[in-house]
Design an enzyme around this catalytic site. Structure first.
Site, PDB file in Angstrom:
ATOM      1  CB  SER A  28       3.853   3.057   9.718  1.00 25.54           C
ATOM      2  OG  SER A  28       4.066   3.638   8.463  1.00 25.54           O
ATOM      3  CG  ASP A  75       8.069   9.315   6.145  1.00 21.21           C
ATOM      4  OD1 ASP A  75       7.993   8.522   7.094  1.00 21.21           O
ATOM      5  OD2 ASP A  75       8.209   8.931   4.959  1.00 21.21           O
ATOM      6  CB  SER A  78      11.778   9.038   4.673  1.00 20.66           C
ATOM      7  OG  SER A  78      10.800   9.056   3.636  1.00 20.66           O
ATOM      8  CG  HIS A  79       7.105   5.015   4.992  1.00 24.67           C
ATOM      9  ND1 HIS A  79       7.018   5.863   6.072  1.00 24.67           N
ATOM     10  CD2 HIS A  79       6.430   3.896   5.337  1.00 24.67           C
ATOM     11  CE1 HIS A  79       6.292   5.289   7.005  1.00 24.67           C
ATOM     12  NE2 HIS A  79       5.927   4.099   6.594  1.00 24.67           N
ATOM     13  CB  SER A  80      10.818   7.607   0.137  1.00 21.93           C
ATOM     14  OG  SER A  80      11.744   7.986  -0.856  1.00 21.93           O
TER      15      SER A  80
END
Lengths: 130, 130
Positions: free
Chosen positions: A70, A67, A8-10
Site C-alpha cells: 500500500s 516498505d 514507510s507506513h511508520s
C-alpha cells in the site's frame, strides 16, 4: 545527484533510514523521509510523498523506496499528482532499509537513475549470513 | 509462539518495525526491538540483543531479523552470550522490515521456528510492484 524518497507506513522507520543514509551518504542533500501520516500515525500519505519527491529532486531524477504494497500504491498516486512537473521519478522494487542505504551510497557517488535503481534492487539477492 | 527480535543500527527503525508488527500480530507478546546503542545512538549492541532474545523467548525458539552485516555479527555474539541458556535462537537471512513483519504474522499463527524463518526469508523474492 539522484534524489531518494523513503516511504514507510511508520514515521520512525523512515526517519531511522534517513539517519542511516546521513551516515553513509553524508554529502547527499536530496534524501527525504516520507513516513507515516501527517500526525505521525501509521499509514502512507500520497501528498506527503509528492512533496518529498519535489524536495528530493535536484534535476537528476528521484528513486522511491517503499516498505509494503500500500506504500507502493501511495507512491504511485504521488507520482500522478506530479504529472507535468517534469521530474523523472521511479519506484525501486527493493527492500526498504537495505535498498535505501544502497541507493543513497550509489546516488552519492554520482550514478544515474538507472544505476541507482539497479543497485537498490540488487540488494534482494545479497546474503547477510555467510 | 516463536519469539522475534528486531536488530537495527537505528533505534527508530527497530521501534518502528515493532509498531508495525503490533498492528499485524497484535496477540504476540514475544516481539522485541533491539535497535541502536543503549543511548539510542547508531550502532548495535550484543548485550542488548541478548537481553531481547531472553525477553522474546516463550519456549518455542526465537528468530532474529537484522538490518546489515555488522548487525548480524552483533546478533551472533549475542547468541554466544546465551550459550547454555537452552534457547533455540536463529538468524533469518531476510530484509529487516519485510522479513520481520512476515515473521511476526507467521509466528502469531502458531507456526514453528523453521516455518517462521522460511516465511521471513521468502520475502526476498516477493515483488512489490506489478
Amino acid at each position: 545527484m539522484v534524489g531518494i524518497v523513503i516511504v514507510s507506513h511508520s514515521y520512525k522507520i523512515a526517519e531511522g533510514i534517513k539517519d542511516l543514509t546521513d551516515q553513509v551518504a553524508n554529502g547527499h542533500k536530496g534524501i527525504v523521509a516520507a513516513g507515516g501520516m501527517e500526525d505521525k500515525s501509521i499509514g502512507t500519505d500520497a501528498v506527503r510523498i509528492s512533496e518529498a519527491i519535489k524536495q528530493a529532486d535536484e534535476g537528476d531524477g528521484v528513486v522511491i523506496l517503499a516498505d509494503l504494497g500500500s506504500g507502493i500504491m501511495s507512491a504511485e498516486t504521488a507520482i500522478e499528482l506530479l504529472d507535468g512537473e517534469g521530474i523523472d521519478v521511479r519506484l525501486a522494487d527493493a527492500p526498504v532499509v537495505e535498498g535505501a542505504i544502497t541507493a543513497a551510497v550509489t546516488a552519492a557517488c554520482g550514478s544515474n537513475i538507472d544505476q541507482v535503481i539497479a543497485a537498490a534492487e540488487q540488494t534482494r539477492t545479497v546474503k547477510k549470513i555467510n
